[in-house]
Design an enzyme around this catalytic site. Sequence first.
Site, short mmCIF file in Angstrom:
data_model
loop_
_atom_site.label_atom_id
_atom_site.label_comp_id
_atom_site.label_asym_id
_atom_site.label_seq_id
_atom_site.Cartn_x
_atom_site.Cartn_y
_atom_site.Cartn_z
N LYS B 48 0.83 -1.20 0.00
CA LYS B 48 0.00 0.00 0.00
C LYS B 48 0.87 1.26 0.00
O LYS B 48 0.58 2.23 -0.72
CB LYS B 48 -0.94 0.00 1.21
CG LYS B 48 -2.06 -1.02 1.12
CD LYS B 48 -2.82 -1.20 2.44
CE LYS B 48 -3.80 -2.38 2.34
NZ LYS B 48 -4.43 -2.72 3.63
N GLN B 92 -4.58 -1.54 9.79
CA GLN B 92 -4.41 -2.82 9.11
C GLN B 92 -5.01 -3.94 9.97
O GLN B 92 -4.72 -4.07 11.15
CB GLN B 92 -2.91 -3.07 8.86
CG GLN B 92 -2.61 -4.37 8.13
CD GLN B 92 -3.15 -4.38 6.69
OE1 GLN B 92 -3.14 -3.37 6.00
NE2 GLN B 92 -3.66 -5.52 6.27
N ASP B 115 -10.94 2.80 4.39
CA ASP B 115 -11.39 1.42 4.20
C ASP B 115 -12.92 1.31 4.16
O ASP B 115 -13.46 0.23 3.90
CB ASP B 115 -10.85 0.52 5.32
CG ASP B 115 -9.57 -0.20 4.91
OD1 ASP B 115 -9.26 -0.22 3.70
OD2 ASP B 115 -8.90 -0.76 5.79
#
Lengths: 277, 277
Positions: B48, B92, B115
């Site tokens: 990422k 994460q 997200d």
Amino acid sequence: MYIMDGKEVSLKIRKILKEEVISRGISPKLLVILVGDDMASQIYVKSKERACKKVGIEAETIVLDNNTSQKEVIDIINKANKDKSVNGILVQLPLPDYMDASAIVNAIDPLKDVDGLTVINQGKLVSKEYGIVPATPKGILALLKYYNVKLDGKDAIVIGRSQLVGKPVAALLLNENATVTMAHSHSNDLQNLCKNKDIIICAVGHAKLITADMVKEGAVVIDTGINRVHNTLVGDVDYLAVANKASRITPVPGGVGPMTVACLLQNIIECYNLQQK
Amino acid sequence: MYIMDGKEVSLKIRKILKEEVISRGISPKLLVILVGDDMASQIYVKSKERACKKVGIEAETIVLDNNTSQKEVIDIINKANKDKSVNGILVQLPLPDYMDASAIVNAIDPLKDVDGLTVINQGKLVSKEYGIVPATPKGILALLKYYNVKLDGKDAIVIGRSQLVGKPVAALLLNENATVTMAHSHSNDLQNLCKNKDIIICAVGHAKLITADMVKEGAVVIDTGINRVHNTLVGDVDYLAVANKASRITPVPGGVGPMTVACLLQNIIECYNLQQK
């Protein structure tokens, strides 16, 4: 075939709520906001008021005429959000076309959102977090559980995808580990989609949409429709024919309708409790 | 059979994003919070970071050890929420078992929730309101649209019901007027559930779960699985056999994976834009 008697189950829920209100010595209050002069809305609001009073919940309705601005409605909601004597806020739908219903509903404090329609309560439901669940889906689930209908691993179809019924009932069934199909006005071949399903929930508002040839022998059929045909109330299901094949079915009236009212009352008490924390 | 080339489409998206970042002269920033020493998570975070840098997005990762308290993580998020130089915050997953992942995720400002995992963004998606959509479902939809796959009225099945993939992709397909079935580990007879579907999206993480006998001739098959078998990456779909029947299929690797990364970058820019309002 066994009838799932929403009237009977809802009376039990209301009795428990009334006893709770009395034994705790609480006096929760619902504020209903009604815009315009839609006849059906007026009847619904009256019936909610009556149901509230019967269990010891105070109900106040603010009636606004069709010229009311969106800002005026939101101002009333903002005031009620801050008012500690108001525990639940319900905006009767539909709103006039010129209003942004989503902006109005989402002005309600999620802790006072007795219809479970705010983005936060809808998000909590799909995220499997505790929140206020819309009354009709909540009532459907309570009815299925009351009659010991097994949901885990079962194939269910929900026809209709409203925020108030279809989508949240699908989320509830999914949370109970059913396999869930969401069908709607763009779906093809509804008969084929329904025919092998263990559970059919119809929330469309179309008289006799679900006919006997669509229903598997032994299926559980839930009908949330309230349609006026020749001055009689009928559901979305061709009741007499389908009842011969279903193992359980909800009548209209006397099925989901009274459960919705009872679960709205439950939601008002839940909101009251959330606000004490 | 036509391969849906996620690599190619994602490169186009990334090119557009890079040009946008340069032409607007902006410098968006992503903050990644990584707790613990899970190897796969470390690899994902590195990839990422690299992807961000390639399009001109700054990426900073805060690595916390396995003894970090939940409060420490939430304190970091609260600080980043207030920090105007941070435009996106990504925790994460998975987090260590002793942490309440939901409490941590929901500490993120929904406007920085790249997200799309907060209750508010999940609620917006089911309410069909504009919000941040999780990157994998967003990537799947972009891929389907790129290859002109018709969704309206089509029968789709989503296998897997995670908050990050299964549920939001089902919501997106429903918003596009597909009939959507949600299947999962408690579903019975997956073969029967899949066999007549126009679109199959598998998001389970189980190598070769979807075999050719489950797939209708001409179906569109999307595979989000990344499973390591004998040191090779394979998806949830028995690719070679299913590819013979499918009209379109995503490969693994090179299908949904790169789309997820590209759509994460899109989400960072979207968050940046939302914060300017």
